[in-house]
Enzyme design. Structure first.
Site, PDB file in Angstrom:
ATOM      1  N   LYS A  13     -21.906 -22.059 -10.350  1.00 53.80           N
ATOM      2  CA  LYS A  13     -22.857 -22.420  -9.302  1.00 53.80           C
ATOM      3  C   LYS A  13     -24.122 -21.597  -9.479  1.00 53.80           C
ATOM      4  O   LYS A  13     -24.055 -20.394  -9.768  1.00 53.80           O
ATOM      5  CB  LYS A  13     -22.226 -22.170  -7.930  1.00 53.80           C
ATOM      6  CG  LYS A  13     -23.061 -22.638  -6.749  1.00 53.80           C
ATOM      7  CD  LYS A  13     -22.284 -22.442  -5.448  1.00 53.80           C
ATOM      8  CE  LYS A  13     -23.076 -22.898  -4.234  1.00 53.80           C
ATOM      9  NZ  LYS A  13     -22.314 -22.742  -2.970  1.00 53.80           N
ATOM     10  N   SER A  18     -22.024 -26.636   0.053  1.00 51.14           N
ATOM     11  CA  SER A  18     -23.172 -26.545  -0.824  1.00 51.14           C
ATOM     12  C   SER A  18     -22.818 -26.549  -2.309  1.00 51.14           C
ATOM     13  O   SER A  18     -23.686 -26.688  -3.161  1.00 51.14           O
ATOM     14  CB  SER A  18     -23.949 -25.261  -0.517  1.00 51.14           C
ATOM     15  OG  SER A  18     -23.142 -24.111  -0.786  1.00 51.14           O
ATOM     16  N   SER A  73     -18.123 -24.406   1.967  1.00 52.74           N
ATOM     17  CA  SER A  73     -18.882 -24.940   0.827  1.00 52.74           C
ATOM     18  C   SER A  73     -18.122 -25.014  -0.479  1.00 52.74           C
ATOM     19  O   SER A  73     -18.655 -25.511  -1.471  1.00 52.74           O
ATOM     20  CB  SER A  73     -20.168 -24.122   0.630  1.00 52.74           C
ATOM     21  OG  SER A  73     -21.064 -24.366   1.686  1.00 52.74           O
TER      22      SER A  73
END
Length: 486
Positions: A76, A151, A175
């Site tokens: 990420k 997210s 998330s």
């Protein structure tokens, strides 16, 4: 090479069925062919990936046996990676190249993984749909008209679409779990402090936690063996001893007590999601577990509490992005104040600006006691609810989200509806307990995740429970087509 099982891939690499370089080239080609329709990657690190793969092949040749050696993964894009662009999906960091590695990425490097690139996300991890990225929205591989969740939507989409064997994510209010549910993969949010936050670009420091996203619980266990553990660079890192997270995977579930909170099955939950969730819970009865009705009475307070605490911490953490030392700076500022104001207003997206404003207001003189302090008191009540419940049962199960993945742009104009997507996940972050999502079924060809929550530092128990479920079901093996509407 189509398998996404780390254990099997590791065995094949050691049997010389193919090399890490060949495996890495396969995934790089997959990304080049398919990611244009998904937008799951921000940065592809092809040259570095092939170099790491060559190093991995040497380590395998020398007899090293870590199952992660040579496995292609993605990170990420809020984990700092040395000499590699790290943007947090924000214009304000569009040109930021860190001079150091985060602890998570460093430990993964030491374990021999091959970084394919950095995945797309909601800007500064603020969002539930991955539509708040400066680099554009990510699409759900199961239906290109739907969101992948947020997210960590880029990581979830990449793993789901077989563009990476596994990926790292972060979970501040759901998330990891919500995108894992929406994309039909497995995701684990560890206990707060179990995985170091050093080198993670902070959103809300008392809530953020890094964790693995992969096809199966077994794969997540291998990654936890790499990234979990104390880090003296992180003052919130726990010194509680880690364990081999693969050691308990095959333990039977006889006698397991599973709590089903009545608050999770109210009007907010889609009836079809409720049915899939309860059907999955009943599967555990076949494996020897007992279902127990429990209550988490303060669940409804998790959203108002979270959306005071998280923005407050964000307003503090994001104050460092001022256009002075690194990142975006506006053109031709009139003076210092103009540079601060324009750099931040031009560099931050709308959702980030909104949360900074809310947080600054909640922390301001005259409002701190009324908002922030009260939210922290509610947080303590929510934590106590879990402590009480987990004295009666071993784990808690329920839905991850009220619905399956919703359509792109369907909730961007309704922030309350967007925030309600996290109603079942926020409380685990507020309490700091571990929680995970595992694939448990489909509704109209869209995946549904089952949430499992446990006591502090019980990640091995959660992974054992998830693994046993996955030994008797095949939901986690389902893969999407990349054609629109599939």
């Amino acid at each position: 090479m189509h398998s996404q099982n780390i254990t099997l891939l590791a065995q094949q690499l050691r049997n010389k069925e193919f090399s890490s370089v060949e495996l890495t080239q396969y995934y790089l080609e997959q990304i080049k062919q398919h990611d244009a329709s998904l937008n799951s990657f921000i940065t592809l690190t092809e040259e570095r990936a092939l170099d790491l793969a060559r190093q991995a092949d040497i380590r395998i040749q020398n007899g090293e046996n870590n199952p992660l050696i040579g496995i292609p993964i993605a990170h990420k894009d809020l984990f700092c990676t040395e000499n590699t662009l790290t943007t947090c999906a924000s214009k304000i960091l569009h040109n930021f190249v860190p001079p150091y590695e985060s602890t998570v990425t460093q430990r993964m490097l030491e374990s021999g993984t091959v970084m394919l690139g950095k995945t797309n996300m909601d800007e500064f991890a603020m969002g539930s749909s991955n539509e708040n990225s400066y680099f554009g929205a990510v699409k759900n591989p199961w239906n290109l008209n739907a969101v992948p969740g947020g997210s960590s939507g880029g990581s979830a989409a990449a793993v789901s679409a077989n563009l990476a064997v596994a990926a790292t994510g972060t979970d501040t209010g759901g998330s990891i779990r919500q995108p894992a549910s929406f994309c039909g993969i497995t995701g684990l949010k560890p206990t707060y402090g179990r995985v170091s936050r050093f080198g993670m670009i902070a959103f809300a420091s008392s809530l953020d936690q890094a964790g693995p996203m992969a096809r199966s619980a077994e794969d997540c266990a291998h990654i936890m063996n790499s990234i979990a553990g104390f880090d003296d660079k992180d003052s919130t890192s726990s010194e509680t001893k880690t364990e081999d997270y693969t050691a308990q995977l095959n333990l039977p579930l006889t006698g397991l007590k599973i709590g089903l909170p009545k608050e999770y099955f109210g009007e907010a939950l889609d009836p079809e999601v409720a049915k899939v969730t309860l059907d999955a819970a009943k599967e555990f009865e076949k494996l020897g577990a007992t279902l127990v009705d429990i209550s988490l009475p303060n669940l409804n307070l998790s959203i108002p509490s979270y959306y005071v605490i998280a923005p407050s911490e964000a307003s503090s953490n994001l104050s460092r992005f001022d256009g002075v030392r690194f990142g975006y700076r506006c053109e031709d500022p009139k003076d210092l104040l103009d540079m601060y104001m324009r750099s931040r207003s031009e560099g931050f997206g709308a959702e980030v600006q909104k949360r900074i404003m809310v947080g600054t207001y909640a922390l301001s003189e005259g409002y701190y006691d009324a908002y922030y302090l009260k939210a922290q008191k509610i947080r303590r009540l929510i934590k106590q609810d879990f402590v009480n419940a987990l004295t009666e049962v071993d784990v808690i199960m329920g839905p991850v989200a009220p619905t399956t993945a919703f359509n792109l742009n369907s909730k961007t104009q309704d922030p309350v509806a967007m925030y309600l997507e996290d109603i079942y996940t926020l409380s685990a972050n507020l309490a700091g307990i571990p929680a995970m999502s595992i694939p448990s079924g489909f509704i109209d060809k869209m995946p549904v995740g089952l949430q499992i929550m446990g006591n502090y530092f019980a990640e091995a128990k959660l992974l054992n429970i998830a693994h046993q479920f996955q030994q008797h079901t095949d939901w986690h093996t389902q893969t999407p087509s990349l054609t629109e509407g599939a």
